[in-house]
Write an enzyme that holds these catalytic residues in place. Structure first.
Site, PDB file in Angstrom:
ATOM      1  N   GLY B  47     -52.768 -49.428 -21.374  1.00  0.00           N
ATOM      2  CA  GLY B  47     -52.422 -50.841 -21.355  1.00  0.00           C
ATOM      3  C   GLY B  47     -52.027 -51.159 -19.931  1.00  0.00           C
ATOM      4  O   GLY B  47     -52.501 -50.511 -18.994  1.00  0.00           O
ATOM      5  N   GLU B  48     -51.140 -52.124 -19.744  1.00  0.00           N
ATOM      6  CA  GLU B  48     -50.634 -52.420 -18.409  1.00  0.00           C
ATOM      7  C   GLU B  48     -49.218 -51.876 -18.297  1.00  0.00           C
ATOM      8  O   GLU B  48     -48.314 -52.314 -19.011  1.00  0.00           O
ATOM      9  CB  GLU B  48     -50.662 -53.931 -18.140  1.00  0.00           C
ATOM     10  CG  GLU B  48     -52.023 -54.437 -17.670  1.00  0.00           C
ATOM     11  CD  GLU B  48     -52.522 -53.726 -16.405  1.00  0.00           C
ATOM     12  OE1 GLU B  48     -53.703 -53.325 -16.394  1.00  0.00           O
ATOM     13  OE2 GLU B  48     -51.742 -53.562 -15.445  1.00  0.00           O
ATOM     14  N   CYS B  79     -53.084 -42.837 -19.575  1.00  0.00           N
ATOM     15  CA  CYS B  79     -53.261 -43.905 -18.583  1.00  0.00           C
ATOM     16  C   CYS B  79     -51.929 -44.594 -18.235  1.00  0.00           C
ATOM     17  O   CYS B  79     -51.123 -44.018 -17.530  1.00  0.00           O
ATOM     18  CB  CYS B  79     -54.314 -44.893 -19.073  1.00  0.00           C
ATOM     19  SG  CYS B  79     -54.892 -46.010 -17.800  1.00  0.00           S
ATOM     20  N   ILE B 134     -60.340 -46.171 -16.779  1.00  0.00           N
ATOM     21  CA  ILE B 134     -60.377 -47.624 -16.722  1.00  0.00           C
ATOM     22  C   ILE B 134     -59.243 -48.119 -15.837  1.00  0.00           C
ATOM     23  O   ILE B 134     -58.076 -48.031 -16.207  1.00  0.00           O
ATOM     24  CB  ILE B 134     -60.252 -48.221 -18.132  1.00  0.00           C
ATOM     25  CG1 ILE B 134     -61.397 -47.667 -18.988  1.00  0.00           C
ATOM     26  CG2 ILE B 134     -60.321 -49.740 -18.094  1.00  0.00           C
ATOM     27  CD1 ILE B 134     -61.220 -47.897 -20.425  1.00  0.00           C
ATOM     28  N   HIS B 170     -58.708 -41.767 -21.209  1.00  0.00           N
ATOM     29  CA  HIS B 170     -58.468 -42.326 -22.546  1.00  0.00           C
ATOM     30  C   HIS B 170     -59.124 -41.504 -23.650  1.00  0.00           C
ATOM     31  O   HIS B 170     -60.184 -41.871 -24.145  1.00  0.00           O
ATOM     32  CB  HIS B 170     -58.992 -43.760 -22.604  1.00  0.00           C
ATOM     33  CG  HIS B 170     -58.217 -44.703 -21.761  1.00  0.00           C
ATOM     34  ND1 HIS B 170     -57.021 -45.255 -22.168  1.00  0.00           N
ATOM     35  CD2 HIS B 170     -58.432 -45.157 -20.513  1.00  0.00           C
ATOM     36  CE1 HIS B 170     -56.547 -46.018 -21.211  1.00  0.00           C
ATOM     37  NE2 HIS B 170     -57.373 -45.987 -20.194  1.00  0.00           N
ATOM     38  N   GLU B 172     -58.407 -41.466 -26.593  1.00  0.00           N
ATOM     39  CA  GLU B 172     -58.462 -42.265 -27.824  1.00  0.00           C
ATOM     40  C   GLU B 172     -59.728 -43.116 -27.897  1.00  0.00           C
ATOM     41  O   GLU B 172     -60.042 -43.682 -28.932  1.00  0.00           O
ATOM     42  CB  GLU B 172     -57.199 -43.138 -27.949  1.00  0.00           C
ATOM     43  CG  GLU B 172     -57.132 -44.383 -27.077  1.00  0.00           C
ATOM     44  CD  GLU B 172     -56.749 -44.114 -25.620  1.00  0.00           C
ATOM     45  OE1 GLU B 172     -56.742 -42.935 -25.197  1.00  0.00           O
ATOM     46  OE2 GLU B 172     -56.462 -45.096 -24.909  1.00  0.00           O
TER      47      GLU B 172
END
Lengths: 283, 184
Positions: B47-48, B79, B134, B170, B172
């Protein structure tokens, strides 16, 4: 599907549960980031001002967008006109994180959207219903948002679009497989996308709410209706206390079913953006 | 066994889905009172990190989660989760949980056009593993007692330190559950 498209859909997945805020200056971008925005949308004029000013509304000055890219560490999005693939090429050239091919700007093409499969950069597009969403996805959009009515502070259209989308998804999910061919024809979309919706009971990409969100309760309403995150345009920087309102909307999205928390967040936010009821405008 | 997934922002549903596929119960952590529930492990999703860190602080979850990690609860961080755990963030004074003695660089590969798929990553103890990066971070440096589990083109992308397992990519999203199984 190529690899970049998968990565682009996945970036949208990382934005889920977040709030994407319209900003017009690096200072506003910093306020948005500090308030917990998961991305910012860089544009010269926010939709409420575009509506008020009239005239032709275009892609923003790349210099202004680059200034915002330098100011924050979160993803930076920017809008291009519908069908204006050269504006999109320019945004890709300045290394933008996401392009919004947006109905908020004046359309550049009255028939065709951009062929987004020709780009590496991701696109988000607005949709009023499932057919529109799937057509944009076939053109290469890796994220969808409701159109709503930007710049009004009136949530009614976003709610309507989200319900239309949900209803169509539920209907397709309940269909027999032999009914999907006709449904694809009726919606004007490829069969494989209808089959995806049937099998997964959802869009193939992330779906955010946009267009008219002005309060923490509006944001939570859209989340409870099934949005996976929220765009807030004019609602923040057209309000009395942008910082406090932005903070409150971020928390309301993270805890969208917790009414007592949202009630607390909604206290004393100052003036909400001055709404324009869409029935009263001729835009 | 029950795993708690931090669910204030980001791709937490993807982790819940993997856990469900593996037959493991999961709960969401959205606010401080959720921490009163019982759980045996913790996942910090992508996420962020700026958003997640801020919400952890303002929803009074930062200190309780830090204590649980220091007390030894197993953690899997992906991440943004890696950034939350890191003791240092390069070029940034912010520290979130700060329980993992590494220095991490945010957006280390640039913006979205720098995101990439690395089909033949190697993960120690697992073998070849497909990795999605990402707007990803990587680990710039680690203290001596941190075990390096994966590197991609000379950058560290997977580490383990005591009860903490953290990766810059990631798992997931890869459809390959072996890192989750390793964690469990």
């Amino acid at each position: 599907m190529n690899r970049q498209y998968e990565l682009n859909k996945e970036l949208a997945q990382m934005l889920k549960g977040g709030v994407i805020m319209d900003v017009t200056t690096p200072e506003q971008a910093k306020i948005a980031e500090a308030a917990g925005a998961c991305a910012v949308m860089a544009l010269e004029r926010i939709p409420a001002d575009i509506r008020a000013a009239g005239g032709v509304s275009r892609m923003s000055d790349p210099k202004m967008i680059c200034g915002i890219q330098k100011a924050v560490s979160i993803p930076v999005m920017a809008k291009c006109r519908i069908g204006h693939f050269v504006e999109a090429q320019l945004l890709e050239a300045i290394d933008i994180d996401y392009i919004d091919e947006s109905e908020v700007l004046t359309p550049a093409d009255d028939s065709y959207h951009i062929d987004k499969t020709k780009f590496r950069v991701p696109f988000v597009c607005g949709a009023k219903d499932l057919g529109e969403a799937l057509r944009r996805i076939k053109e290469g959009a890796s994220m969808i948002r409701t159109k709503g009515e930007a710049g009004t502070g009136d949530i009614v259209h976003a709610v309507h679009h989200m319900r239309m989308m949900n209803r169509a998804i539920a209907a397709i999910s309940a269909m027999r497989e032999d009914e999907l061919f006709d449904e694809a024809k009726r919606l004007g979309v490829p069969y494989d996308l209808v089959q995806y919706v049937h099998d997964n009971k959802r869009l193939p990409v992330v779906n955010f709410a946009a267009g008219g969100v002005a309060t923490p309760a509006d944001a939570a309403l859209m989340m409870q209706l099934g949005a996976e995150g929220v765009f807030v345009g004019s609602g923040i920087f057209k309000s009395g206390n942008p910082q406090k309102r932005a903070n409150a909307i971020v928390k309301a999205v993270a805890n969208y079913t917790d009414a007592s928390m949202i009630a607390e967040l909604s206290k004393d936010l100052g003036e909400a953006m001055v709404g324009i009821h869409i029935g009263e405008t001729n835009v | 066994m029950r795993i708690a997934v931090l669910a204030v922002q980001g791709a937490f549903e993807e982790h819940e889905k993997v856990l469900w596929e593996l037959g493991v119960e999961s709960i969401q952590l959205r606010k401080a009172s959720d921490l009163n529930k019982e759980f045996d492990g913790l996942i910090l999703p992508g996420g962020e990190s700026t958003v997640q860190g801020k919400l952890l602080r303002e929803l009074s979850m930062l200190q309780p989660i830090r204590s649980r990690i220091q007390d030894g609860i197993p953690v899997l961080a992906t991440c943004a989760g890696l950034i939350l755990l890191a003791e240092h963030i390069a070029g940034d004074d912010t520290v979130h949980l700060g329980t993992l003695p590494v220095t991490v660089r945010r957006n280390a590969y640039g913006r979205q056009l720098g995101s990439f798929h690395y089909a033949n990553g190697y993960f120690q103890g697992i073998g070849s593993f497909p990795m999605e990066f990402i707007r990803a971070p990587y680990v710039e440096s680690v203290s001596d007692d941190v075990n390096i589990l994966a590197t991609v083109e000379d950058h560290i992308v997977g580490v383990q330190y005591k009860n903490q397992l953290a990766v810059a990519f990631h798992p997931e999203l890869s459809g390959d559950y072996r890192i989750h199984e390793y964690f469990l």
